[in-house]
Design an enzyme around this catalytic site. Sequence first.
Site, PDB file in Angstrom:
ATOM      1  N   GLU A 194      13.439 -20.399  31.746  1.00 39.80           N
ATOM      2  CA  GLU A 194      12.354 -19.660  31.069  1.00 39.80           C
ATOM      3  C   GLU A 194      11.125 -19.505  31.954  1.00 39.80           C
ATOM      4  OE1 GLU A 194      14.558 -18.578  28.201  1.00 39.80           O
ATOM      5  OE2 GLU A 194      12.535 -17.841  28.569  1.00 39.80           O
TER       6      GLU A 194
HETATM    7  C1  LIG Z   1      21.023 -24.466  32.777  1.00 40.69           C
HETATM    8  C2  LIG Z   1      20.379 -23.139  32.977  1.00 40.69           C
HETATM    9  C3  LIG Z   1      20.325 -22.233  31.913  1.00 40.69           C
HETATM   10  C4  LIG Z   1      19.761 -20.969  32.087  1.00 40.69           C
HETATM   11  N1  LIG Z   1      19.779 -20.064  31.052  1.00 40.69           N
HETATM   12  C5  LIG Z   1      19.431 -18.770  31.302  1.00 40.69           C
HETATM   13  C6  LIG Z   1      19.647 -17.749  30.318  1.00 40.69           C
HETATM   14  O1  LIG Z   1      20.098 -18.020  29.203  1.00 40.69           O
HETATM   15  N2  LIG Z   1      19.355 -16.463  30.636  1.00 40.69           N
HETATM   16  C7  LIG Z   1      18.853 -16.104  31.860  1.00 40.69           C
HETATM   17  O2  LIG Z   1      18.625 -14.929  32.085  1.00 40.69           O
HETATM   18  N3  LIG Z   1      18.626 -17.054  32.814  1.00 40.69           N
HETATM   19  C8  LIG Z   1      18.899 -18.361  32.561  1.00 40.69           C
HETATM   20  N4  LIG Z   1      18.698 -19.329  33.517  1.00 40.69           N
HETATM   21  C9  LIG Z   1      18.111 -18.935  34.799  1.00 40.69           C
HETATM   22  C10 LIG Z   1      16.694 -19.461  34.983  1.00 40.69           C
HETATM   23  O3  LIG Z   1      15.807 -18.795  34.140  1.00 40.69           O
HETATM   24  C11 LIG Z   1      16.356 -19.333  36.475  1.00 40.69           C
HETATM   25  O4  LIG Z   1      17.135 -20.323  37.148  1.00 40.69           O
HETATM   26  C12 LIG Z   1      14.890 -19.523  36.760  1.00 40.69           C
HETATM   27  O5  LIG Z   1      14.152 -18.445  36.253  1.00 40.69           O
HETATM   28  C13 LIG Z   1      14.615 -19.654  38.269  1.00 40.69           C
HETATM   29  O6  LIG Z   1      15.250 -18.660  39.005  1.00 40.69           O
HETATM   30  P1  LIG Z   1      16.133 -19.088  40.270  1.00 40.69           P
HETATM   31  O7  LIG Z   1      17.079 -20.128  39.834  1.00 40.69           O
HETATM   32  O8  LIG Z   1      16.676 -17.865  40.885  1.00 40.69           O
HETATM   33  O9  LIG Z   1      15.097 -19.779  41.243  1.00 40.69           O
HETATM   34  P2  LIG Z   1      14.185 -19.023  42.316  1.00 40.69           P
HETATM   35  O10 LIG Z   1      13.521 -17.863  41.679  1.00 40.69           O
HETATM   36  O11 LIG Z   1      14.968 -18.804  43.561  1.00 40.69           O
HETATM   37  O12 LIG Z   1      13.068 -20.130  42.584  1.00 40.69           O
HETATM   38  C14 LIG Z   1      13.228 -21.208  43.510  1.00 40.69           C
HETATM   39  C15 LIG Z   1      11.856 -21.891  43.708  1.00 40.69           C
HETATM   40  O13 LIG Z   1      10.921 -20.937  44.275  1.00 40.69           O
HETATM   41  C16 LIG Z   1       9.793 -20.803  43.440  1.00 40.69           C
HETATM   42  N5  LIG Z   1       9.379 -19.389  43.427  1.00 40.69           N
HETATM   43  C17 LIG Z   1      10.163 -18.308  43.265  1.00 40.69           C
HETATM   44  N6  LIG Z   1       9.413 -17.193  43.300  1.00 40.69           N
HETATM   45  C18 LIG Z   1       8.135 -17.581  43.477  1.00 40.69           C
HETATM   46  C19 LIG Z   1       6.887 -16.897  43.605  1.00 40.69           C
HETATM   47  N7  LIG Z   1       6.796 -15.566  43.510  1.00 40.69           N
HETATM   48  N8  LIG Z   1       5.778 -17.645  43.831  1.00 40.69           N
HETATM   49  C20 LIG Z   1       5.840 -18.978  43.910  1.00 40.69           C
HETATM   50  N9  LIG Z   1       6.980 -19.671  43.780  1.00 40.69           N
HETATM   51  C21 LIG Z   1       8.120 -18.982  43.572  1.00 40.69           C
HETATM   52  C22 LIG Z   1      10.247 -21.255  42.045  1.00 40.69           C
HETATM   53  O14 LIG Z   1       9.164 -21.741  41.257  1.00 40.69           O
HETATM   54  C23 LIG Z   1      11.235 -22.370  42.404  1.00 40.69           C
HETATM   55  O15 LIG Z   1      10.552 -23.565  42.627  1.00 40.69           O
HETATM   56  C24 LIG Z   1      19.202 -20.620  33.343  1.00 40.69           C
HETATM   57  C25 LIG Z   1      19.233 -21.543  34.392  1.00 40.69           C
HETATM   58  C26 LIG Z   1      19.822 -22.768  34.228  1.00 40.69           C
HETATM   59  C27 LIG Z   1      19.862 -23.710  35.395  1.00 40.69           C
END
Ligand SMILES: Cc1cc2nc3c(=O)[nH]c(=O)nc-3n(C[C@H](O)[C@H](O)[C@H](O)COP(=O)(O)OP(=O)(O)OC[C@H]3O[C@@H](n4cnc5c(N)ncnc54)[C@H](O)[C@@H]3O)c2cc1C
Length: 568
Positions: free
Chosen positions: A426
């Site tokens: 989220e």
């Molecule tokens: C168990 C689980 C359930 C989930 N359920 C859903 C779901 O139901 N529906 C759905 O759509 N998604 C879902 N997600 C996805 C989840 O919302 C994302 O994992 C989350 O938004 C982070 O995206 P990412 O994993 O690609 O991390 P990334 O975006 O790659 O982030 C990696 C790190 O970089 C930082 N970062 C990234 N961009 C920036 C920026 N612009 N500025 C500063 N810092 C930044 C982040 O804070 C983080 O620390 C789920 C994930 C998990 C693990």
Amino acid sequence: MTFRAPVPEYQFLLDHIVGFDEIAATDRFGDASADVVTAILTEAGKLCDEVMAPLNRGGDLHPAHLENGVLRTSPGYEEGWKSISEGGWIGISAAPEFGGMGLPMTLTTAVNEMMSGACLSLQLAPLMSQGQIEALEHHASDAIKELYLPKLISGEWSGTMNLTEPQAGSDVGALTSKAEPLDDGTYAITGQKIYISWGDNDFTQNVCHLVLARLPDAAPGTKGISLFLVPKYLPDADGNPGQPNDLKVVSLEHKMGLHGSPTCVMQYGAAVGWMVGPPGGGLAAMFTMMNNARLGVGGQGVGVAGAAYQKALAYALERKQGVSQSGTIVDHADVRRMLMEMKADLFASRAILLACSQAIDMQTATGEADWAARAAFLTPIAKAFGTETGMRVSETGVQVHGGMGFVEETGAAQYYRDVRVTAIYEGTNGIQAMDLVGRKMMDGGEMANRLIDEIEDQAERARGRYPSLAEAVWQACESLREATEWLVGQDDMDNRFAGATPYLHAFARVLGGHFHLSAAMADAGGAREKLARFYIERLLPEHAAYLAHAQAGAAGARALSLAELADG
Ligand SMILES: Cc1cc2nc3c(=O)[nH]c(=O)nc-3n(C[C@H](O)[C@H](O)[C@H](O)COP(=O)(O)OP(=O)(O)OC[C@H]3O[C@@H](n4cnc5c(N)ncnc54)[C@H](O)[C@@H]3O)c2cc1C
């Protein structure tokens, strides 16, 4: 040790701390009388204690899995879902015309938090449906509302949200799923979505996916994203699940925790979908769902913190070690410190969560922009601080257990593993903090300063009874005001963003001090006064370190070159 839903705690918070009477005094929520509130909390508490809590361990040991492509949920989850839906708990705040109870979000928040403490993995399923219900209520056509809302609210069907793709996580604007218009006004949805919570199950007749995708001529970035409702089974002429749609669960993720909740990789072939909201308005519509879910996820953190605290206390009262009055570890000063920190943060995070919910309800009831701005400002704090509290308290809970905390049988480690994801999904907590100092401060810090004014006013009122505690809260407010001014004065957003997370922590600490002071005023000489003193004297001072960090600028955070970061 068995879980007990914190019903009396919620009753105190609603009666004395978060102004629930103001909500109940509005025309919109006139039905939320004291009797109704007590009945809701009591009945939800029973569901948590008797039905959901007993399912928590089984979900961890026997995760959801795919059997020849069919998703099988953890033992007892089907009955758990049935109890949740038959009790009407999915639609507490949903529109009565579609079968909801129409009650305040504050009550939904309380119930959701208790359910998260009982069984986080299962609770995530109704949370997803609730978000979808709210998005459809606000943005869908009448035909979609009439067909889908009654079934989602009753729990016959369930809902999911599909944003994330392999290359599009925090950067939702990078998503590439496509929506091709078809002759009959529907769309063919193609693409892959990952990490989809409860992307399927074996206990609802249909699973309805809200999917973000791009129309053929869409603008790049977030402006070109539209939202589509894509059911697992296409409704037939009578609105019953008919032909299977062209979508499937490709695989499930193997996770650190939250094993009972299937986290799915979804493939959309050329699945039939209906647009929700206008073309290019997908993200705005999805934000309705995400704001609801952000508050809900903050509640998940608080709920798990509550459960972890209960378990740690029970263990400390039993475990004999060292020479002490009772012979158990609870008499050791360091163990008492841990328990007090857990309890004090739990109260602070719960109060912040409810204050955010109250602002949402007042916004709904009055339509006033001021309440909307307050809700928007408090949402990232409630999400990030609630989930940080979940992580910190469950981690301390492991520590209270000593070696038994590291051993799975006690269940202390499961809370720690399960709650970890709440700081990630989220919108990561880092993204929440950037939202706070970015979008939520586009008013030049007006909302932040208004909250600070209110906290100072209350500290002034508390001075007579608690001079030193009130002075500490007042001084912390002044430091927060100074830091707010510094942040909004930064033209270089990099400086703001480098300080975003410590600023959010400091704001939460000060809000926590405010609510503890309110609790002391409501319970003079009692346990709440003692807890408030502990929080204000020992935890509130952390705000100063956070604020120093928040105002240090980006240069220090970027001081090491990439080569130097890698060195050593
Ligand atoms: C168990 C689980 C359930 C989930 N359920 C859903 C779901 O139901 N529906 C759905 O759509 N998604 C879902 N997600 C996805 C989840 O919302 C994302 O994992 C989350 O938004 C982070 O995206 P990412 O994993 O690609 O991390 P990334 O975006 O790659 O982030 C990696 C790190 O970089 C930082 N970062 C990234 N961009 C920036 C920026 N612009 N500025 C500063 N810092 C930044 C982040 O804070 C983080 O620390 C789920 C994930 C998990 C693990």
